[in-house]
Scaffold this active site. Structure first.
Site, PDB file in Angstrom:
ATOM      1  CG  LEU A  28      54.415  16.695  39.699  1.00  0.00           C
ATOM      2  CD1 LEU A  28      54.310  18.157  39.945  1.00  0.00           C
ATOM      3  CD2 LEU A  28      52.882  16.010  39.699  1.00  0.00           C
ATOM      4  CG  ASP A  65      57.077   7.132  46.621  1.00  0.00           C
ATOM      5  OD1 ASP A  65      57.387   8.085  45.814  1.00  0.00           O
ATOM      6  OD2 ASP A  65      57.725   6.154  46.806  1.00  0.00           O
TER       7      ASP A  65
HETATM    8 ZN   LIG Z   1      61.797   6.757  47.332  1.00  0.00          ZN
HETATM    9 ZN   LIG Z   2      59.376   8.639  45.523  1.00  0.00          ZN
END
Ligand SMILES: [Zn+2]
Ligand SMILES: [Zn+2]
Length: 443
Positions: free
Chosen positions: A75, A317
């Site tokens: 974030l 991710d």
């Molecule tokens: Zn990573």
């Molecule tokens: Zn990551």
């Protein structure tokens, strides 16, 4: 100790979804019915429900899924708000059908202390559109030298620990981390990379890197570290969560770990499940991430691992970067791609529609499995449960465009692609967190 999730205050949802397919594989639910959310809670599921005070959403030919849980999101707050902040990142999550996310600690400063964790909870309670938890660092400053105050952080509601962005280079430090975290009942989430092997690599080491003349990041940089860390986890009987696995060799280690009973969960990202190093021929920096897109053989192994449950979680991710950072030559550009707003549609289009992986597997890997791995309440389409659900048009086609994102950044690996599956409405933590303007709502 239980992880704490925070969300900004809001009016509890009062919504009647009429005539949708309600699909929750964990609850064994697959039927066409009405679903009534009253006061932010699923109050009724059935035929021809009446709810005079609720907004009515006509959902013929639409599908309600449990809201997704993403255990791996960046974030960028504090310190890199030009790329993302709590409000834009969680709005992106809601737009992708997510009802809970966990944020990584590689911020500036690093999330490695109780005051920083408390500051994030405070800010999150004002800004986060979906319930958000935080995963503090294993080592102070992510330097791999000294452990953070894990007990105090767990007491305040940490959802686990990770040095993501970097591996834990010292096996001794990792062992001590497992010793501290064991009694707390929290997992260590590990970015698996032997940097003595990956150093200098900007893409997967193979035929394509050789042809392009770009430094290679070999598959063993990941699998060698996975092998080491699984053995440390086994020795300490620790709970280990393997982040963003990308290679066949790592999956062979994971299969061994399951066969000997190690308490392991593992995630795969949509980009590793759908793309390979062939795509890097374009030299588009939006195809650069760590670990890098690997070979087709690795990708096929990853898809099979997801299909059979060896890899139990999908994580995005989500790693936003402001456009000026990505507008550099491939080798200099930073690692990372966004993912929250495309994850489900990309997997639905690339794996479910062609019949490669079932919808049940994808939904389970995006809901129950990550929730269980991090001790969160799994989202359920069940009467009495807090409303964590999203309404999808699985027949809708849309093109991924940089202008369409709620995220502050647009560094998606799927830009320009035509995807099927559009999230129309998300209720997260009992509140309406996302609504596409096109959703027909009648009073
Ligand atoms: Zn990573
Ligand atoms: Zn990551």
């Amino acid at each position: 100790m239980a992880p704490r999730l925070v969300q900004r205050l809001g009016v509890p949802a009062e919504v009647l979804v009429r005539g949708a397919r309600l699909y929750d594989p964990a609850a064994g639910l697959d039927l066409i019915a009405d679903l009534h959310v009253r006061g932010g809670v699923i109050a009724a599921i059935g035929g021809d429900l009446d709810a005079p005070d609720a907004e009515v959403v006509d959902a013929d030919s639409l599908t309600v899924l449990p809201a997704f849980v993403d255990p791996h999101v960046h974030l960028r707050t504090p310190g890199q708000e030009e790329s993302e902040d709590l409000a834009t990142g969680t709005a992106a999550a809601a737009a992708g059908g997510y009802g809970a996310i966990l944020a990584m600690p590689n911020t500036d400063p690093v999330l490695d202390s109780v005051p920083l964790l408390e500051a994030l909870f405070e800010r999150g309670a004002e800004e986060c559109v979906v319930p958000t938890g935080f995963v503090p660092a294993i080592s102070i400053g992510l330097t791999g030298r000294q452990l953070t105050e894990m007990y105090a952080l767990a007491e305040r509601g940490a959802a686990g620990f990770t040095d993501d962005g970097r591996p834990v280079e010292s096996a001794g430090l990792l062992r001590r981390a497992f010793q501290y975290v064991g009694p707390l009942g929290l997992p260590l989430a590990l970015h698996e990379e032997d940097m003595t092997l990956s150093r200098g690599g900007a893409m997967h080491e193979g035929v394509v890197s050789a042809e392009l003349g770009i430094g290679g990041y070999p598959a063993i940089a990941e699998s060698a570290m996975v092998a080491r860390d699984l053995r440390i986890a086994r020795y300490e009987d620790g709970r280990i969560h393997l982040q963003h696995l990308s290679t066949r060799g790592s999956l062979e280690e994971l299969a061994w770990a399951r066969s000997v009973g190690i308490r392991v969960s593992a995630e795969a990202t949509p980009h590793h499940l759908l793309l390979t190093d062939e795509a890097v021929r374009s030299l588009d920096a939006n195809l650069k991430m760590n670990p890098p897109l690997a070979s087709e053989d690795d990708r096929l192994a990853l898809v099979e691992a997801l299909r059979c449950g060896l890899v139990d979680c999908v994580a995005t991710d989500h790693a936003p970067h402001a456009s000026d950072l990505k507008e550099q030559p491939f080798e200099q550009a930073p690692n990372g791609v966004t993912g929250l707003e495309t994850a489900f549609a990309a997997l639905y289009t690339g794996l479910v529609e062609p019949g490669v992986v079932s919808l049940a597997v994808i939904v389970t890997a995006m809901t129950v499995a990550p929730a269980v791995a991090f001790g969160l309440e799994p989202p359920r389409l069940a009467v009495g449960a807090s409303a964590n659900l999203a309404l999808w048009d699985l027949a809708a086609d849309w093109t991924v465009r940089s202008a369409g994102f709620r995220s502050r950044s647009a560094n998606s690996a799927f830009l320009g692609r035509r995807l099927r599956g559009r999230c129309l409405l998300t209720i997260a933590g009992g509140r309406v967190a996302h609504r596409l303007a096109a959703v027909g709502v009648s009073a």
